[in-house]
Design an enzyme around this catalytic site. Structure first.
Site, PDB file in Angstrom:
ATOM      1  CG  ASP A   8      -0.321   0.222   2.537  1.00 52.36           C
ATOM      2  OD1 ASP A   8       0.924   0.300   2.594  1.00 52.36           O
ATOM      3  OD2 ASP A   8      -1.057   0.327   3.532  1.00 52.36           O
ATOM      4  CB  CYS A  65       1.160  -2.361   4.742  1.00 51.86           C
ATOM      5  SG  CYS A  65       1.056  -3.390   6.217  1.00 51.86           S
ATOM      6  N   GLY A  66       2.644  -0.341   6.186  1.00 54.44           N
ATOM      7  CA  GLY A  66       3.346   0.427   7.208  1.00 54.44           C
ATOM      8  C   GLY A  66       3.963  -0.452   8.278  1.00 54.44           C
ATOM      9  CB  THR A  67       2.602  -2.256  10.982  1.00 57.20           C
ATOM     10  OG1 THR A  67       1.327  -2.691  10.445  1.00 57.20           O
ATOM     11  CG2 THR A  67       2.456  -0.866  11.563  1.00 57.20           C
ATOM     12  CG  HIS A  98      10.105 -24.200  12.916  1.00 58.63           C
ATOM     13  ND1 HIS A  98      10.192 -24.110  14.283  1.00 58.63           N
ATOM     14  CD2 HIS A  98      11.217 -24.875  12.510  1.00 58.63           C
ATOM     15  CE1 HIS A  98      11.303 -24.714  14.706  1.00 58.63           C
ATOM     16  NE2 HIS A  98      11.949 -25.165  13.643  1.00 58.63           N
ATOM     17  CG  HIS A 133       8.045 -27.945  11.644  1.00 58.23           C
ATOM     18  ND1 HIS A 133       7.773 -27.321  12.841  1.00 58.23           N
ATOM     19  CD2 HIS A 133       9.346 -28.300  11.694  1.00 58.23           C
ATOM     20  CE1 HIS A 133       8.868 -27.280  13.578  1.00 58.23           C
ATOM     21  NE2 HIS A 133       9.846 -27.875  12.896  1.00 58.23           N
TER      22      HIS A 133
HETATM   23  C1  RB5 Z   1      -1.613   2.844   6.353  1.00 59.06           C
HETATM   24  O1  RB5 Z   1      -1.583   4.076   6.955  1.00 59.06           O
HETATM   25  C2  RB5 Z   1      -1.363   1.740   7.351  1.00 59.06           C
HETATM   26  O2  RB5 Z   1      -2.470   1.568   8.164  1.00 59.06           O
HETATM   27  C3  RB5 Z   1      -1.018   0.454   6.633  1.00 59.06           C
HETATM   28  O3  RB5 Z   1       0.101   0.659   5.827  1.00 59.06           O
HETATM   29  C4  RB5 Z   1      -0.666  -0.739   7.497  1.00 59.06           C
HETATM   30  O4  RB5 Z   1       0.293  -0.408   8.442  1.00 59.06           O
HETATM   31  C5  RB5 Z   1      -1.791  -1.484   8.041  1.00 59.06           C
HETATM   32  O5  RB5 Z   1      -1.621  -2.513   8.716  1.00 59.06           O
END
Ligand code: RB5
Length: 142
Positions: A8, A65-67, A98, A133
Site C-alpha cells: 500500500d 505496508c506500514g507495519t 517451521h 511441522h
Molecule cells: C496505512 O496508513 C497503514 O495503516 C497500513 O500501511 C498498514 O500499516 C496497516 O496494517
C-alpha cells in the site's frame, strides 16, 4: 523464482527497493501495485497478490505496508496462504523452516531497508524443514 510483490502507500518505497533487489538477483517479479504513494486500501492489494499465489503462477509473495500487520491479517484469511509478518532475519528464516510461509509481510515504518533486503534473501533461500511441522501446518492450512 517468480515472486509476486504488493504494497500500500505505506510500503510503496520499500516494495520498489525489494523489487529492484529481486530483479538484480535474477528473480522474475510480478508487481500488482500499488504504483504510487497515493493513499490506497491494503486489502485490495493483498487480494491481487493472493490470486497470483493460489492460481500457482507465483509460489511466493512479499507484501509491504506500514507495519506488515494489515497485510498479514488479510492474507491469512485464505487457507492456503501462510503469511508471516517478520521483524528480523531470524523470524524470516523460521517462518520458512517451521511455518512454510509462502508470504512474507514487512513493515516499512518499522524496518530499515538494508535489513529487509537481507530478510528477503534469507526467506527465499531457506527451505521448509517438514517432519513434525508438516503435521502441524496441515491442521490449519492446505
Ligand atoms: C496505512 O496508513 C497503514 O495503516 C497500513 O500501511 C498498514 O500499516 C496497516 O496494517
Amino acid at each position: 523464482m517468480k515472486i509476486v510483490v504488493a504494497a500500500d502507500h505505506g510500503g510503496y518505497d520499500l516494495k520498489e527497493a525489494i523489487q529492484k533487489d529481486l530483479v538484480h538477483a535474477g528473480h522474475q517479479v510480478v508487481d500488482v501495485g500499488c504504483f504510487s504513494k497515493d493513499s490506497v486500501d491494503y486489502p485490495d492489494f493483498v487480494e491481487k497478490a493472493v490470486e497470483r499465489i493460489v492460481t500457482g503462477e507465483c509460489p511466493m509473495g512479499i507484501l509491504v505496508c506500514g507495519t506488515g500487520i494489515g497485510m498479514a491479517i488479510a492474507a491469512n484469511r485464505h487457507r492456503s496462504i501462510r503469511a508471516a509478518n517478520c521483524t528480523n532475519v531470524y523470524t524470516a528464516k523460521m517462518s520458512r523452516e517451521h511455518n512454510n510461509a509462502n508470504v512474507l509481510c514487512l513493515g516499512a515504518r518499522v524496518l530499515e531497508t538494508a535489513d529487509t533486503l537481507e530478510m528477503v534473501k534469507v526467506w527465499l533461500t531457506t527451505d521448509f524443514a517438514g517432519g513434525r511441522h508438516t503435521t502441524r501446518i496441515a491442521k490449519f492450512s492446505d
